[in-house]
Design a protein around this motif. Structure first.
Motif, PDB file in Angstrom:
ATOM      1  N   CYS A   1      -3.709  23.155 -42.274  1.00 62.44           N
ATOM      2  CA  CYS A   1      -2.567  22.804 -41.220  1.00 62.44           C
ATOM      3  C   CYS A   1      -2.077  24.312 -41.005  1.00 62.44           C
ATOM      4  O   CYS A   1      -2.879  25.339 -41.314  1.00 62.44           O
TER       5      CYS A   1
ATOM      6  N   SER B   1      -1.923  18.152 -44.005  1.00 60.70           N
ATOM      7  CA  SER B   1      -0.284  18.669 -44.429  1.00 60.70           C
ATOM      8  C   SER B   1       0.644  18.386 -42.644  1.00 60.70           C
ATOM      9  O   SER B   1       1.748  19.452 -42.720  1.00 60.70           O
TER      10      SER B   1
ATOM     11  N   LYS C   1       5.238  12.607 -45.226  1.00 59.71           N
ATOM     12  CA  LYS C   1       6.056  13.942 -45.517  1.00 59.71           C
ATOM     13  C   LYS C   1       7.173  14.104 -45.060  1.00 59.71           C
ATOM     14  O   LYS C   1       7.662  14.028 -43.669  1.00 59.71           O
TER      15      LYS C   1
ATOM     16  N   PHE D   1       7.523  27.560 -51.736  1.00 58.29           N
ATOM     17  CA  PHE D   1       6.110  26.768 -51.540  1.00 58.29           C
ATOM     18  C   PHE D   1       6.383  28.255 -49.979  1.00 58.29           C
ATOM     19  O   PHE D   1       5.152  29.144 -49.813  1.00 58.29           O
ATOM     20  N   ARG D   2       7.390  28.408 -49.624  1.00 58.54           N
ATOM     21  CA  ARG D   2       7.226  29.008 -47.947  1.00 58.54           C
ATOM     22  C   ARG D   2       6.929  30.429 -48.510  1.00 58.54           C
ATOM     23  O   ARG D   2       6.005  31.215 -47.787  1.00 58.54           O
TER      24      ARG D   2
ATOM     25  N   ARG E   1      11.480  22.218 -38.989  1.00 58.26           N
ATOM     26  CA  ARG E   1      10.287  21.672 -39.386  1.00 58.26           C
ATOM     27  C   ARG E   1      10.670  20.257 -38.844  1.00 58.26           C
ATOM     28  O   ARG E   1       9.921  19.346 -38.602  1.00 58.26           O
TER      29      ARG E   1
ATOM     30  N   GLN F   1       8.135  16.639 -39.161  1.00 62.00           N
ATOM     31  CA  GLN F   1       8.358  16.381 -40.411  1.00 62.00           C
ATOM     32  C   GLN F   1       9.164  15.335 -40.072  1.00 62.00           C
ATOM     33  O   GLN F   1      10.165  15.320 -39.416  1.00 62.00           O
TER      34      GLN F   1
ATOM     35  N   LYS G   1       5.627  13.253 -50.129  1.00 63.51           N
ATOM     36  CA  LYS G   1       6.131  14.376 -50.058  1.00 63.51           C
ATOM     37  C   LYS G   1       7.299  14.943 -49.699  1.00 63.51           C
ATOM     38  O   LYS G   1       7.304  14.363 -48.470  1.00 63.51           O
TER      39      LYS G   1
ATOM     40  N   SER H   1       7.044  22.429 -54.621  1.00 64.16           N
ATOM     41  CA  SER H   1       7.601  23.780 -55.603  1.00 64.16           C
ATOM     42  C   SER H   1       9.036  23.673 -56.046  1.00 64.16           C
ATOM     43  O   SER H   1       9.691  24.361 -56.364  1.00 64.16           O
TER      44      SER H   1
ATOM     45  N   TYR I   1       2.241  22.142 -59.898  1.00 63.71           N
ATOM     46  CA  TYR I   1       2.250  23.449 -60.456  1.00 63.71           C
ATOM     47  C   TYR I   1       2.667  23.437 -61.705  1.00 63.71           C
ATOM     48  O   TYR I   1       2.210  23.984 -62.316  1.00 63.71           O
TER      49      TYR I   1
HETATM   50  C1  PBG Z   1       2.746  23.229 -45.736  1.00 64.23           C
HETATM   51  C2  PBG Z   1       2.693  22.481 -46.480  1.00 64.23           C
HETATM   52  C3  PBG Z   1       4.150  22.542 -46.759  1.00 64.23           C
HETATM   53  C4  PBG Z   1       3.666  21.791 -48.443  1.00 64.23           C
HETATM   54  C5  PBG Z   1       1.921  21.929 -48.870  1.00 64.23           C
HETATM   55  N1  PBG Z   1       2.089  21.569 -47.340  1.00 64.23           N
HETATM   56  C6  PBG Z   1       5.198  23.137 -46.850  1.00 64.23           C
HETATM   57  C7  PBG Z   1       5.834  22.795 -45.580  1.00 64.23           C
HETATM   58  O1  PBG Z   1       5.896  22.384 -45.042  1.00 64.23           O
HETATM   59  O2  PBG Z   1       7.057  24.185 -44.917  1.00 64.23           O
HETATM   60  C8  PBG Z   1       4.764  22.455 -49.505  1.00 64.23           C
HETATM   61  C9  PBG Z   1       4.478  22.663 -50.802  1.00 64.23           C
HETATM   62  C10 PBG Z   1       5.940  22.844 -51.762  1.00 64.23           C
HETATM   63  O3  PBG Z   1       6.305  22.484 -51.219  1.00 64.23           O
HETATM   64  O4  PBG Z   1       4.789  22.712 -53.411  1.00 64.23           O
HETATM   65  N2  PBG Z   1       2.350  22.399 -43.959  1.00 64.23           N
END
Ligand code: PBG
Length: 325
Positions: free
Chosen positions: A120, A165, A195, A204-205, A217, A221, A248, A274, A313
């Motif tokens: 990604c 992703s 997703k 995560f960010r 996004r 997404q 996800k 996350s 995690y």
């Molecule tokens: C990247 C990606 C993301 C996650 C996994 N790959 C973040 C997003 O789409 O902003 C999120 C994973 C998580 O929150 O644990 N594209």
């Protein structure tokens, strides 16, 4: 079946009986542990919203990978945070970028551990979006080429599986073609097929330093309200020869996991993201819930819903509980 001739409680009488009739078993082999990799040496930057999770330099990542393997966890998924970000995310496509170097180091130290790489652009772009932008629009087709370069760079470094992703249309087919052309027809694609544009990605960010600088996004997404669209997304990736499907996030999307399980026979993974992790940590720390029991209950629920694999995690702590029990 009717009371009083049938009594459902009969098979719950003792621990051994309960064990005999247990339908779902969470196993250490189901787990995949995410790791965040940064430049430098002996670096371990804690993520404030994800207690116990750090950004690690490659040397520390290798130590962690050994520990993960010794716990019996079969796989890790790697996320890279480069020192330098630009509009095209060029640090993500470099042959000697952070992820290719991390993959080589981990594969050398723990050859049997399966190394999955997240494919990604969002960790590599200065604007934080998952693709190339034109004005404020994330453009699909020009992004595909960069994703292909990234996937091939990861495969060349020895990645066992690549996991796109980004949610661009057509990326599974494009990456499959690029891998095959380069001689990597044996490298599977684990596609983030479904997703959602979820608020659960917040922590995560922070970990990946990938929050979008403008907008959100939602143009790539999925809308959390949509179920039929998830089936279309999955079908596209199946048609494009994905080897694994990911749903996800997990907790709020167990119905989608069940839908995909019933419709497709590909291995299915749930991403326990996350924000789900952070919520449980926070409530556990307050003493409001029993952390360990809730964790195993949630992971078991994902498996019962249809997941073969769970990216989490919690993988290390779950592995410890599962092997000591
Ligand atoms: C990247 C990606 C993301 C996650 C996994 N790959 C973040 C997003 O789409 O902003 C999120 C994973 C998580 O929150 O644990 N594209």
């Amino acid at each position: 079946m009717k009371f009083p001739e049938y009594r459902a409680r009969r098979t719950r009488r003792t621990p051994t009986l309960r064990n005999m009739v247990r339908e779902t078993r969470l196993a250490v082999d189901d787990l995949i542990y995410p790791l965040f990799c940064v430049e430098g040496e002996d670096v371990c930057n804690p993520i404030s919203s994800m207690p116990g999770v750090c950004q690690l330099s490659i040397d520390r990542l290798v130590t962690e990978a050994r520990e993960v393997w010794n716990l019996g966890i079969p796989a890790v998924i790697l996320f890279g945070i480069p020192d330098h970000k630009d509009a095209e995310g060029s640090a993500g496509t470099k042959e000697n970028g952070i992820i290719p170097r991390a993959v080589r180091a981990v594969k050398q130290a723990v050859p049997e551990l399966i190394v999955i790489t997240d494919v990604c652009l969002c960790e590599y772009t200065d604007h934080g979006h998952c693709g190339v932008i034109r004005g404020e629009e994330v453009v699909n087709d020009p992004t595909l080429e960069l994703l292909c370069m990234q996937a091939v760079a990861h495969a060349r470094a020895g990645a066992d599986i690549v996991a796109p992703s980004d949610m661009m249309d057509g990326r599974v087919a494009a990456i499959r073609r690029a891998l095959d052309t380069d001689g990597f027809d044996g490298v599977p694609i684990m596609s983030y097929a479904v997703k959602y544009a979820s608020a659960f990605y917040g922590p995560f960010r922070e970990a990946a330093e990938s929050a979008p600088r403008f907008g959100d996004r939602r143009s790539y997404q999925m809308d959390p309200a949509n179920r039929r669209e998830a089936l279309r997304e999955a079908q596209l990736d199946v048609n494009e020869n994905a080897d694994f499907l990911i749903v996800k996030p997990a907790m709020a999307y167990l119905d989608i996991l069940r839908d995909l399980r019933e419709r497709y026979d590909l291995p299915l993974a749930a991403y326990n993201v996350s924000g789900e992790f952070a919520m449980l940590k926070a409530a556990g720390r307050q003493g409001w819930i029993e952390h360990d029991r809730v964790m195993l209950e949630l992971l078991t629920g994902m498996k019962r819903a249809g997941a073969d694999l769970i990216i989490s995690y919690h993988a290390k702590e779950a592995a410890r509980l599962l092997t000591q029990a």
